[in-house]
Write an enzyme that holds these catalytic residues in place. Structure first.
Site, PDB file in Angstrom:
ATOM      1  N   ASP A  13       0.852  -1.177   0.000  1.00  0.00           N
ATOM      2  CA  ASP A  13       0.000   0.000   0.000  1.00  0.00           C
ATOM      3  C   ASP A  13       0.896   1.239   0.000  1.00  0.00           C
ATOM      4  O   ASP A  13       2.090   1.165   0.348  1.00  0.00           O
ATOM      5  CB  ASP A  13      -0.881  -0.043   1.252  1.00  0.00           C
ATOM      6  CG  ASP A  13      -1.735   1.193   1.409  1.00  0.00           C
ATOM      7  OD1 ASP A  13      -2.424   1.568   0.444  1.00  0.00           O
ATOM      8  OD2 ASP A  13      -1.707   1.793   2.497  1.00  0.00           O
ATOM      9  N   ASP A  15      -0.345   5.261   0.747  1.00  0.00           N
ATOM     10  CA  ASP A  15      -0.651   6.252   1.790  1.00  0.00           C
ATOM     11  C   ASP A  15      -0.735   5.590   3.164  1.00  0.00           C
ATOM     12  O   ASP A  15      -1.500   4.644   3.372  1.00  0.00           O
ATOM     13  CB  ASP A  15      -1.978   6.942   1.491  1.00  0.00           C
ATOM     14  CG  ASP A  15      -1.906   7.793   0.228  1.00  0.00           C
ATOM     15  OD1 ASP A  15      -0.822   7.888  -0.362  1.00  0.00           O
ATOM     16  OD2 ASP A  15      -2.947   8.364  -0.158  1.00  0.00           O
ATOM     17  N   ASP A 210      -1.966  -0.575   5.836  1.00  0.00           N
ATOM     18  CA  ASP A 210      -2.374  -0.001   7.124  1.00  0.00           C
ATOM     19  C   ASP A 210      -3.872   0.163   7.288  1.00  0.00           C
ATOM     20  O   ASP A 210      -4.335   0.484   8.384  1.00  0.00           O
ATOM     21  CB  ASP A 210      -1.720   1.374   7.304  1.00  0.00           C
ATOM     22  CG  ASP A 210      -2.378   2.440   6.414  1.00  0.00           C
ATOM     23  OD1 ASP A 210      -2.514   2.187   5.200  1.00  0.00           O
ATOM     24  OD2 ASP A 210      -2.748   3.503   6.932  1.00  0.00           O
TER      25      ASP A 210
END
Length: 273
Positions: A13, A15, A210
Site C-alpha cells: 500500500d 498512503d 495499514d
C-alpha cells in the site's frame, strides 16, 4: 522467514504505509528500496490511487519496469514489456457515477464523491496539492466518497450498491465504490499467479498495508505486515502466527521498514554493513 535471495514478490500500500500519512515522504524506507532493487525483487504498488498518480510515483521510485495495482484493485497496469489481458472486469467510472447519482436522487443519500467536487476540495480532503488532486480525480473504475448521512441510510446505501453490482471498501480517508468482484486481494492473487507462470516456479509473497481496504491483500499473501494506522478501524486477519503476520509499532514508512526487518533475513554481508 524468507531470505533476500528467495523468489520474493512484495505488494505494498502507499498512503500511510510506504508513504507518510502527512507529507507523503518515503525517505525512511529508501535503504530497503535500494536493497530490493539490487536483489531484483518486484515491489508492486497496490493502492487506492489512480493510474495517473501511481505512474508519477513509479517513475520517482524507479519502478516503471513493474506492474502496479491501482484504485483498490479495480485496475492492474502492466509495463510495456507485458502483454497479458487485464483480469479485472471492474466497472467503468462513468457507470459508477451514473449509479451513484441515481441513488442519491432517488433516496436523498448524503455523500460527496470526487466527481461531485473540484480539485480544490479534493486537495482540502487529502492534503494533496491541487495538481496532484487533479490526478487523483482521473479515475477509471472506482469512486472515493465521504458519507455524511446516518447509519441507517448507510446500511440501505450498501444494499442498493450490492443490487447494482457494486461494493464499498473502507480506505484510510474515504469509502471507495467499485465493482463487486474487484479488490486488492483478487488483484494480488492474479498477479502473483502470473509471476509464477512466467517464472515457472513458486513465489513467496509479502504484503504491507495499514487500512481496512488492505485486509484482502494481507489475507492473500504468505506474509502480512499490518502497519500501525492513523485511524481507529479494526484490522482483523484470519491468521495470527508471527511467522505469517506482523503488526508494527511505528506508522508509515518507519513501520514499513519494521515489517521488512521482521520478515526478510539479510545476507551476512548486509548485516555487517
Amino acid at each position: 522467514m524468507p531470505y533476500l535471495d528467495d523468489p520474493l514478490i512484495i505488494f505494498t500500500d502507499l498512503d500511510g504505509s510506504l508513504l507518510d500519512h502527512h507529507d507523503y515522504s518515503w525517505e525512511p524506507a529508501q535503504p530497503w528500496l535500494d536493497r530490493l532493487a539490487t536483489a531484483q525483487i518486484p515491489l508492486i504498488l497496490t493502492t487506492s490511487k489512480t493510474s495517473a498518480e501511481v505512474a508519477a510515483l513509479q517513475s520517482a521510485l524507479q519502478l516503471t519496469h513493474l506492474p502496479f495495482i491501482a484504485e483498490n484493485g479495480a485496475m492492474i497496469h502492466f509495463p510495456a514489456s507485458w502483454r497479458p489481458e487485464s483480469p479485472v472486469p471492474g466497472a467503468r467510472y462513468a457507470d459508477i457515477r451514473h449509479t451513484l447519482e441515481e441513488l442519491r436522487h432517488r433516496y436523498d443519500f448524503e455523500f460527496r464523491g470526487f466527481g461531485d467536487v473540484t480539485p480544490k476540495q479534493v486537495a482540502i480532503w487529502t492534503g494533496l496539492s491541487e495538481p496532484d488532486a487533479a490526478l487523483a480525480m482521473q479515475r477509471e473504475a472506482s469512486e472515493p466518497l465521504i458519507w455524511f448521512g446516518n447509519d441507517l441510510d448507510f446500511s440501505h446505501f450498501k444494499k442498493c450498491l450490492t443490487r447494482e453490482g457494486l461494493a464499498l471498501t473502507r480506505g484510510g480517508r474515504f469509502w471507495h465504490v467499485m465493482g463487486v468482484d474487484a479488490g486488492k486481494g483478487p488483484a494480488v492473487q492474479w498477479l502473483a499467479a502470473e509471476y509464477q507462470r512466467q517464472r515457472g516456479k513458486p513465489v513467496i509473497t509479502l504484503g504491507l498495508g495499514d487500512g481496512p481496504n488492505d485486509i484482502s491483500m494481507l489475507e492473500a499473501v504468505d506474509h502480512a505486515v499490518v502497519i500501525k494506522g492513523h485511524h481507529d478501524h479494526a484490522m482483523p486477519l484470519s491468521r495470527h502466527h508471527a511467522s505469517q503476520v506482523f503488526r508494527t509499532s511505528e506508522f508509515g514508512p518507519h513501520g514499513w521498514v519494521q515489517g521488512l526487518d521482521h520478515f526478510i533475513t539479510l545476507p551476512a554481508r548486509e548485516i555487517q554493513k
